[in-house]
Design an enzyme around this catalytic site. Structure first.
Site, PDB file in Angstrom:
ATOM      1  CB  THR A   1      -0.997  -0.034   1.191  1.00 42.13           C
ATOM      2  OG1 THR A   1      -1.914   1.060   1.066  1.00 42.13           O
ATOM      3  CG2 THR A   1      -0.311   0.055   2.536  1.00 42.13           C
ATOM      4  CG  ASN A   2      -0.615   4.676  -1.332  1.00 44.10           C
ATOM      5  OD1 ASN A   2      -1.253   5.432  -0.615  1.00 44.10           O
ATOM      6  ND2 ASN A   2      -1.157   4.036  -2.361  1.00 44.10           N
ATOM      7  NE  ARG A   3       5.766   7.036   3.861  1.00 44.63           N
ATOM      8  CZ  ARG A   3       6.200   6.398   4.932  1.00 44.63           C
ATOM      9  NH1 ARG A   3       5.435   6.308   5.994  1.00 44.63           N
ATOM     10  NH2 ARG A   3       7.397   5.860   4.944  1.00 44.63           N
ATOM     11  CB  SER A   4      -2.921   8.079   0.276  1.00 44.17           C
ATOM     12  OG  SER A   4      -4.192   8.673   0.305  1.00 44.17           O
TER      13      SER A   4
END
Ligand code: CTP
Length: 410
Positions: A214-217
Site C-alpha cells: 500500500t502507500n501512505r495516503s
C-alpha cells in the site's frame, strides 16, 4: 390571494431527551428548532424528568411531552405514530444507557420504541462523563449505530457537571439545530443539482491473506473534497480506500463506497462515472499489483520474490471515455521536479485540472491535517494554494470545478 408557491407542511422533529444533566439544554434546543419553523414533539425518558420539568418542554414545544408507551389517551400506538410521522429524530442528550439500548434494539420505553419504529434520519448527541464516554462499550455501541446510518454529533470538550473537564459535554443547541437543518433542508450552493464523484485513500493490494502492498495516503484530502462538494450543494459519491468518515452534517448527501484494491476502486468508479458531472480523483491508486497467494507466505521458506505487474491508470481510462461537459480533476503526488511532472500529467491524463502537491513539503501531503497545493489548468496561470486545512484547500478546488461546470453548461 393564494400564494404562488405551495407551502410545505412544517418539518416534524421528535426530540428525545434522556436522563442526564445536559437535559436542561433541551429547552433551548426546542426554542431554536421552533424558531426555524419546525414542529417539535418532545419525548422524555422517565429519568430525564428528574433533570428538567416536562412543563417547561411542553410550553416551549406547544404540545404535551410524552414518556409512556402505554396509556396515551390519544393513540394506542404512540411510538408508531411518532416514528412514522417524524422527518427527523434527534436525541439530545443521548446517555450511555440510551445509546446501549438503541444499539441493542431494545424497545422498553417510548423513546427507544420510536427510534426503532422510524425510518427518518436519526441524530444522536451524546453527553456523559469523560470516563463513560471513553469506555469501550459506549464507543462500540456508537460505532454500531453509526454503521447503521445514525448521525452522531459530539460530544464537545469542556467543563462537565461536578467540576470536571474533558470530552463529554453536549454540543451546543445551535450546532444541533444547524445539523438538523442541514439534514432536513440540505445545502444549497453552486453545485446544487450536480453529481460529484470523489476518490480517496491509498489502495491496498493483497500479497497473501495477511499482507498488503500500500502507500501512505490517509484519504483525508479526499474526504475533505467530498464534504466540500456536499456543502456546495452537490450529491456526492465517495469511493474510498481510507478509513476516515465524512462529517455528520453532509452524511445524507454523500454515498460512501468502501473499496480495498485498485481493481475494486476501478469497478466502483466505472459504475458511478457515467452519472457524474465531475470526477475528483484524489485517491492514491496503486500503480502495481500482484497475484495474491492463497496461503500465508511462511518465514521458513525464506525471503520471497514478488513479481509486480502494472495496474491500469484509472484516471486516464475514465478521462478517455468521458462525455462532453464532464469535468475531471487529477492529483499528482510529487517529490521532485514538481511542476514539470505535474504539467506533463495534466496533458497525459487528459484532465481539466491537475492538483499537485509536493509530498516532501512540511505540513503537506500524506496524513497531515493541512495541505499546500498548486492547481494547474490549460491556458491559465497556475493557482498556488498556500498551506491551509485540507477542508480549505478542498473549497478552492471545488470552486474551480463549479466554475468549469458552469462554463460547460452554457
Ligand atoms: N491514478 C490512477 N490510476 C493509477 C495511478 C494513478 O487513476 N493507477 C491517478 C491518481 O488518482 C491521481 C493521478 O492519477 O489523480 C496521478 O497520480 P500519481 O500517483 O501522481 O501519478 P502516476 O500516474 O501514478 O505517475 P507516477 O507515480 O509515475 O508519478
Amino acid at each position: 390571494m393564494p400564494s404562488a408557491t405551495p407551502e410545505r407542511e412544517p418539518f416534524r422533529i421528535v426530540l428525545g431527551v434522556a436522563g442526564g444533566v445536559a437535559a436542561y439544554k433541551s429547552a433551548e434546543l426546542i426554542r431554536r428548532l421552533r424558531a426555524r419553523g419546525y414542529e417539535v414533539e418532545p419525548v422524555m425518558t422517565r429519568e430525564a424528568r428528574r433533570f428538567i420539568g416536562a412543563s417547561t418542554l411542553a410550553a416551549l414545544a406547544g404540545r404535551p411531552v410524552r414518556t409512556e408507551l402505554f396509556d396515551d389517551p390519544t393513540t394506542p400506538i404512540p411510538h408508531t405514530r411518532l416514528g412514522q410521522g417524524a422527518d427527523c429524530v434527534v436525541v439530545a442528550p443521548a446517555t450511555a444507557h440510551l445509546i446501549a439500548r438503541y444499539a441493542l434494539g431494545l424497545a422498553d420505553d417510548l423513546l427507544t420504541a420510536t427510534l426503532l419504529a422510524t425510518r427518518a434520519p436519526v441524530v444522536l448527541c451524546p453527553a456523559m462523563h469523560t470516563e463513560m464516554w471513553e469506555n469501550p462499550s459506549v464507543r462500540e455501541n456508537l460505532a454500531t449505530l453509526a454503521r447503521r446510518g445514525v448521525l452522531v454529533l459530539g460530544p464537545a470538550d469542556g467543563p462537565l457537571a461536578g467540576g470536571d473537564e474533558g470530552p463529554g459535554r453536549l454540543v451546543e443547541p445551535e450546532a444541533i439545530c444547524a445539523l438538523v437543518a442541514r439534514v432536513l433542508e440540505g445545502y444549497r450552493g453552486p453545485l446544487t443539482g450536480r453529481r460529484v464523484l470523489v476518490s480517496a485513500g491509498g489502495t491496498r493490494e493483497a500479497i497473501d491473506p495477511v499482507r498488503v502492498l500500500t502507500n501512505r495516503s490517509s484519504g483525508r484530502q479526499g474526504v475533505a473534497l467530498a464534504e466540500a462538494a456536499a456543502r456546495l450543494g452537490a450529491a456526492v459519491t465517495l469511493v474510498t480506500a481510507g478509513a476516515h468518515e465524512v462529517a455528520p452534517d453532509v452524511a445524507p448527501a454523500v454515498t460512501v463506497v468502501r473499496v480495498e484494491s485498485a481493481a475494486e476502486m476501478g469497478e466502483a468508479l466505472a459504475r458511478a462515472f457515467d452519472h457524474a458531472d465531475a470526477l475528483v480523483m484524489a485517491a492514491a491508486v496503486s500503480d502495481f499489483t500482484l497475484e495474491a497467494r492463497a496461503e500465508k507466505i511462511k518465514r521458513r521458506d525464506g525471503a520471497p520474490t514478488l513479481t509486480l505487474r502494472a495496474s491500469p491508470d484509472l484516471l486516464a481510462g475514465l478521462a478517455a471515455g468521458r462525455r462532453p461537459g464532464q469535468v475531471i480533476v487529477g492529483f499528482a503526488a510529487e517529490t521532485s521536479d514538481v511542476e514539470a511532472n505535474a504539467a506533463r500529467k495534466l496533458e497525459e491524463k487528459g484532465v481539466d485540472l491537475l492538483v499537485v502537491n509536493d509530498v516532501t513539503a512540511p505540513g503537506a501531503g500524506f496524513d497531515h491535517e493541512t495541505n499546500e497545493v498548486v492547481i494547474l489548468a490549460r491556458d491559465v496561470a497556475p493557482e498556488r494554494v498556500p498551506l491551509a486545512a485540507k477542508g480549505a484547500v478542498a473549497q478552492v478546488i471545488l470552486a474551480r470545478v463549479a466554475a468549469l461546470l458552469d462554463r460547460g453548461a452554457r
